[in-house]
Design a protein around this motif. Structure first.
Motif: not given
Length: 791
Positions: A266-268, A305-313
């Motif tokens: 997810a980080d990559v 297992a993992a998740s990522r997003s460009v949103r920080t809110d």
């Protein structure tokens, strides 16, 4: 003749032609009246020699074949011929005489001029390379059709304006800064980058490679700057993909942890490929179990297992890590797990089955404005471990086929790392299960010892601890470590532990206890060589016997001794126990060490894994600091030591055993030295009966008198003085008879006609267990019998 001058006037040169064209002016009689410096340079005649002469004198009439492309052939002052193209125009009249302007250009330059004109026309009409021409004030004078298509502005709309005024979103400030430097220095700048969204592809940002160079007149005047622009978007994207794949190779799979590997994927991915990503794995993958090839009754059992997003809110996904995120069987994502075919949805609408088939995710996708989607399975050997969902909602544009190819490559790399982590977890679980089955769940209790132990399992499977009750209220403490990792190491640990248990039951001294496992390890080492498995050679073991009657310890060790002694006043010492060779390795014979313990001492036995995060000296200093911080229960002290000293996710196991010792009340021990006289047997019986009555153990008098009688009789008859009788009252009643002989007794089954030989047989029938313990001089025969009456 008309008035003449040595240089051409303003009308002498072609207004459209280059400044280097040779020109002359002739009157209606063919007399040269003006001669330009360029003509002087071309034919070698200075003006003083030409003015007033007929122009025909310079023509060569007999050399027409010298240059088929020439209009005339002129003769240079040195005699060689020059083929020229001639252009004649009417000039101003001089004193009522008609004059003619004649432009003379060598035929080669005339051809080059035609090529130049064709090249200029092609650059501004047909060239795929964008061309911008700006004046010294960086105002647009001209740009070609390719540049017009890149920027989306008509030529008539941009002329006379600066780039920042026409195209502010196309890195105009950078371009103006670069071109200003080019105008000042004259040095061209190659390959600087511009970015923008052309009207032909407004959904995707394009990357342009630009080069700027200065335009100068032949006399050195700065005319402006030219800017050549090439669309390198595809090349730029290919480079980004290659860089992302290289980064994935170094960042994904750095550990053998399933969740960490999913997190690395997810980080990559975010934000270089997607605006958000979710990794869902089948539950057996997280548990280190075999992966099913079909869904269960309730569908695919997936967990986030993992998740990522460009949103920080907000949270990166609708499901938290570890939460169930199953898909219905008819959901498009579920079909990805069945047919193992990745899905690309370049345009995601409200009526898309991906939206309608999953209301929970659909609500989040509508909220974020997701317009493009990719779902890729995590495949290993045609088996799906889970899936990865890529979402995009920013202005980067929809996912394309090359994005899907890149996503498949990243998922394939992650799947291999996840499968390795799953296999490691499965083996680690097997090792831990075997290790826990081989280790004691609870330590035996003793009135003179309060002990606790703790292990830190890393999956190695080689460390163990034990507390073994011994006759005479004594206890043996054991810590050991077997090198290696895996199931074989855990099994080897079990064999060594069993061997130590057996030797402890024989009541052998510590040096003998160490010698026997050493032979066993050598045998296992030979077996390991034949079977190509890890060798157990190099195992360590510390065996310590505590005698609460004498307040004494006897220790023997294979390898460095992990032993600390804490006095009642919290003074910490590391006793000097000579280290014997590692089990299975050559070295000097094992020795035993005797130590006197202060009353209320605490023994701390540990494997080297407890200090694996420190150097030897630093680890012992930190251990001493923790042990000196006041009294704690053995269990609390064990937890404190392991939590403080052992690093998270350690590479090796660690084990610690804490034993608080107490001396045995002298009132519970009775000792007599008997003469080597058969009459002493009756005395021994009498002393035993009186002592048991004092301890209120009348129910044990008969059996104990019989045991004492037989053991003392054998000692007097077959052994050497001195003969000593000792009774120890604890959880059991122990009878010990010591003598000065090392001859081993053995149990016999006497025949009916024999008058003797039944002594030890009777002892074995009336006792719980019995045996022989050898001292430095002589031996001790002991027998334990259960206590039936209240003490």
């Amino acid at each position: 003749m008309t008035e003449s001058t040595g240089r051409a006037g303003p009308e002498a040169g072609s207004e459209d032609g280059p400044k280097s064209v040779a020109s002359l002016v002739v009157d209606d009689l063919g007399i040269v009246v003006e001669w330009s410096p360029a003509a002087e340079h071309l034919l070698g005649y200075p003006a003083q020699q030409v003015l007033g002469r007929a122009a025909q004198e310079f023509l060569v009439t007999d050399a027409s074949g010298d240059d088929s492309c020439a209009d005339v052939i002129l003769q240079h002052q040195d005699g060689h011929h020059i083929g020229c193209r001639v252009r004649v125009r009417a000039g101003r009249a001089r004193r009522a005489a008609v004059c003619w302007n004649v432009d003379v250009l060598p035929s080669g330059q005339a051809g080059a001029s035609a090529v130049d004109r064709a090249l200029l026309e092609a650059l501004f009409t047909r060239s795929p390379i964008g061309l911008f021409v700006l004046n010294p004030q960086l105002r647009l004078m001209r740009y070609n059709a390719a540049a017009e298509g890149m920027q989306g502005t008509r030529v008539t709309e941009g002329l006379g304006l600066r780039p920042t005024e026409v195209w502010p979103d196309f890195s105009a400030e950078v371009a103006e800064r670069v071109m200003t430097g080019v105008l000042e220095s004259g040095e061209p700048v190659l390959g600087f980058e511009k970015r923008g969204r052309p009207p032909g592809d407004p959904s995707c940002e394009h990357v342009y490679s630009a080069s700027a160079f200065r335009l100068q007149a032949p006399d050195g005047r700065v005319l402006g700057v030219a800017d050549l622009v090439i669309d390198v978007t595809e090349r730029h994207r290919a480079q980004q993909r290659l860089a992302l794949i290289a980064q994935a190779g170094s960042r994904i799979g750095t550990t053998l942890d399933v969740l960490r590997t999913a997190d690395e994927l997810a980080d990559v991915v975010v934000p270089r490929l997607a605006d958000s990503v979710a990794v869902d794995l089948l539950e057996p993958v997280l548990a280190g179990e075999e992966v099913p090839n079909r869904p269960g009754e309730g569908g695919w059992a997936l967990r986030r297992a993992a998740s990522r997003s460009v949103r920080t809110d907000t949270d990166p996904g609708v499901y938290a890590i570890g939460e169930v995120s199953s898909y219905p069987d008819d959901a498009p994502a579920a079909r990805v797990l069945i047919d193992h075919t990745p899905r690309l949805v370049p345009a995601l609408g409200e009526d898309s089955p991906w939206v309608q088939g999953d209301p929970v995710r659909a609500r989040r996708m509508r909220e974020e404005g997701v317009h493009s989607l990719m779902v890729v399975p995590l495949l290993v050997r045609e088996c799906a471990l889970g899936l990865v969902s890529f979402h995009r909602w920013t202005a980067d544009g929809a996912f394309q086929e090359d994005d899907l190819t890149l996503a498949q490559d990243l998922a394939a790399r992650a799947a291999v790392a996840l499968d390795n982590a799953r296999r490691y977890l499965r083996e680690r679980n097997a090792v831990l299960t075997l290790q826990r089955g081989l280790l004691p769940r609870e330590l035996p209790t003793a009135p003179t010892v309060q002990a606790a132990h703790h292990w830190v399992h890393s999956g190695a499977g080689g460390d163990w601890t034990d507390v073994l009750p011994l006759p005479g209220a004594r206890a043996a403490f054991v810590v050991g470590s077997t090198p290696g990792h895996g199931v074989h190491t855990a099994a080897t640990m079990g064999r060594l532990r069993t061997a130590v248990h057996t030797l402890a039951a024989l009541d052998l001294p510590p040096d003998e206890v160490m010698a026997r496992p050493d032979d066993l390890v050598r045998q296992m080492d030979a077996e390991a060589a034949d079977r190509v498995i890890d060798s157990p050679a190099g195992a360590t073991c510390l065996y310590l016997v505590y005698d609460p009657v004498m307040c004494r310890c006897i220790a023997g060790t294979a390898g460095p001794a992990g032993l600390a002694l804490v006095d009642a006043d919290q003074t910490v010492a590391f006793p000097d126990v000579p280290a014997g060779p590692l089990l299975g390795r050559s070295g000097p014979p094992f020795v035993k060490t005797t130590m006197d313990l202060p009353e209320g001492s605490t023994l701390v036995l540990f494997t080297q894994g407890l200090l694996q995060a420190f150097s030897s000296d630093a680890g012992h200093r930190e251990l001493a600091r923790l042990l000196s911080k006041g009294s704690q229960s053995p269990q609390d002290l064990c937890l404190r030591l392991t939590e403080t000293l052992v690093p998270p996710d350690p590479p090796n196991d660690a084990a610690v055993l804490v034993a608080g010792t107490r001396t045995l009340d002298p009132a519970r021990v009775a000792t007599w030295v008997l003469p080597a006289d058969p009459a002493a047997v009756a005395t021994a019986r009498s002393l035993t009966a009186r002592q048991l009555s004092h301890w209120a153990m009348e129910d044990e008098v008969f059996a104990t008198e019989l045991i004492v009688s037989e053991l003392v009789t054998n000692a007097i008859r077959y052994a050497k003085p001195p003969v000593q009788l000792r009774l120890i009252r604890g959880r059991t009643l122990t009878v010990e008879v010591s003598d000065g002989s090392s001859a081993a007794p053995y149990l016999r089954h006497a025949r009916t006609t024999d008058e003797g030989g039944r002594g030890l047989l009777l002892v074995s029938q009336f006792t719980h267990r019995w045996g022989t313990r050898y001292e430095d001089r002589g031996k001790t025969i002991w027998a334990e019998e259960p206590v039936a009456s209240a003490a």
